[in-house]
Write a protein that holds these residues in place. Structure first.
Motif, PDB file in Angstrom:
ATOM      1  N   GLU A  72     -65.730 -90.180 -24.619  1.00  0.00           N
ATOM      2  CA  GLU A  72     -64.392 -90.729 -24.889  1.00  0.00           C
ATOM      3  C   GLU A  72     -63.460 -90.534 -23.696  1.00  0.00           C
ATOM      4  O   GLU A  72     -62.731 -91.460 -23.310  1.00  0.00           O
ATOM      5  N   ILE A  75     -64.487 -92.859 -20.752  1.00  0.00           N
ATOM      6  CA  ILE A  75     -64.119 -94.246 -21.022  1.00  0.00           C
ATOM      7  C   ILE A  75     -62.620 -94.441 -20.827  1.00  0.00           C
ATOM      8  O   ILE A  75     -62.182 -95.391 -20.164  1.00  0.00           O
ATOM      9  N   ASP A  79     -60.880 -96.695 -17.860  1.00  0.00           N
ATOM     10  CA  ASP A  79     -60.152 -97.908 -18.263  1.00  0.00           C
ATOM     11  C   ASP A  79     -59.007 -98.205 -17.302  1.00  0.00           C
ATOM     12  O   ASP A  79     -58.559 -99.331 -17.195  1.00  0.00           O
ATOM     13  N   PRO A  84     -65.543-100.331 -15.079  1.00  0.00           N
ATOM     14  CA  PRO A  84     -65.510 -99.658 -16.386  1.00  0.00           C
ATOM     15  C   PRO A  84     -66.449 -98.450 -16.423  1.00  0.00           C
ATOM     16  O   PRO A  84     -67.367 -98.329 -15.609  1.00  0.00           O
ATOM     17  N   SER A  85     -66.217 -97.582 -17.370  1.00  0.00           N
ATOM     18  CA  SER A  85     -67.064 -96.409 -17.563  1.00  0.00           C
ATOM     19  C   SER A  85     -68.478 -96.834 -17.911  1.00  0.00           C
ATOM     20  O   SER A  85     -68.695 -97.747 -18.710  1.00  0.00           O
ATOM     21  N   LYS A  88     -69.527 -97.024 -21.646  1.00  0.00           N
ATOM     22  CA  LYS A  88     -69.248 -98.145 -22.548  1.00  0.00           C
ATOM     23  C   LYS A  88     -70.558 -98.764 -23.023  1.00  0.00           C
ATOM     24  O   LYS A  88     -70.584 -99.476 -24.007  1.00  0.00           O
ATOM     25  N   GLU A  89     -71.644 -98.476 -22.290  1.00  0.00           N
ATOM     26  CA  GLU A  89     -72.975 -98.956 -22.667  1.00  0.00           C
ATOM     27  C   GLU A  89     -73.736 -97.822 -23.340  1.00  0.00           C
ATOM     28  O   GLU A  89     -73.854 -96.721 -22.782  1.00  0.00           O
TER      29      GLU A  89
END
Length: 175
Positions: A72, A75, A79, A84-85, A88-89
């Motif tokens: 968390e 991510i 953002d 992106p982090s 996220k996948e």
């Protein structure tokens, strides 16, 4: 392990220097460097406002709870960036969880946590190998950016590994 992986490859590859990574030689560290005033000031500030604790998540249930927070935080922090982090996948989360499930019981994976009032404000995921700590990922709660929780966690790690007699902290990421 790497030789086994490389032997099975069918493509040719090259190894080259792409960027430099920060590494701290604990045997040659000047102890005066550990007394950074701004880091100590931030640590004291949080200690005066509540409870600040540093610990290693040692059992799997605790590790999974902390890893969810790490994902968390990562991510949320990324953002703010163009890229992106990776978390996220799900495949990257699953990779870290699988590593943890396999290596935490053997003492090879370390998940270090800096908590303020029982809330993780910075987390470090890494590996202990051959008297070295190799960092893979450090996150922090962006709500505490002003206090520098990642730097505070770094100071606690240096202190811990110095006391443990380790030779090196390898932060494994580029400059």
């Amino acid at each position: 392990l790497s030789k086994k992986i490389l032997k099975g490859m069918t493509k040719y590859f090259d190894i080259s220097l792409t960027n430099k990574c920060l590494s701290v030689d604990l045997k040659r560290l000047d102890h005066k460097d550990l007394k950074k005033r701004d880091i100590s000031r931030n640590i004291n500030y949080l200690k005066n406002k509540g409870t600040l604790s540093f610990y290693n998540a040692v059992d799997l249930s605790e590790a999974h709870r902390v890893l969810n927070t790490l994902f968390e935080q990562h991510i949320k922090r990324w953002d703010e960036k163009e890229t992106p982090s990776m978390f996220k996948e799900n495949k990257y989360k699953e990779f870290i969880i699988d590593l943890t499930n396999e290596l935490l019981p053997k003492g090879k994976v370390k998940i270090w946590v800096l908590e303020f009032n029982q809330n993780p404000i910075s987390i470090e995921f890494g590996f202990e190998y051959n008297n070295k700590f190799l960092s893979y990922c450090r996150t922090y709660d962006v709500g505490y950016s002003k206090q520098g929780p990642g730097m505070m966690l770094g100071k606690f790690l240096v202190d811990h590994y110095l006391q443990a007699g380790f030779n090196e902290l390898d932060f494994s990421r580029g400059a």
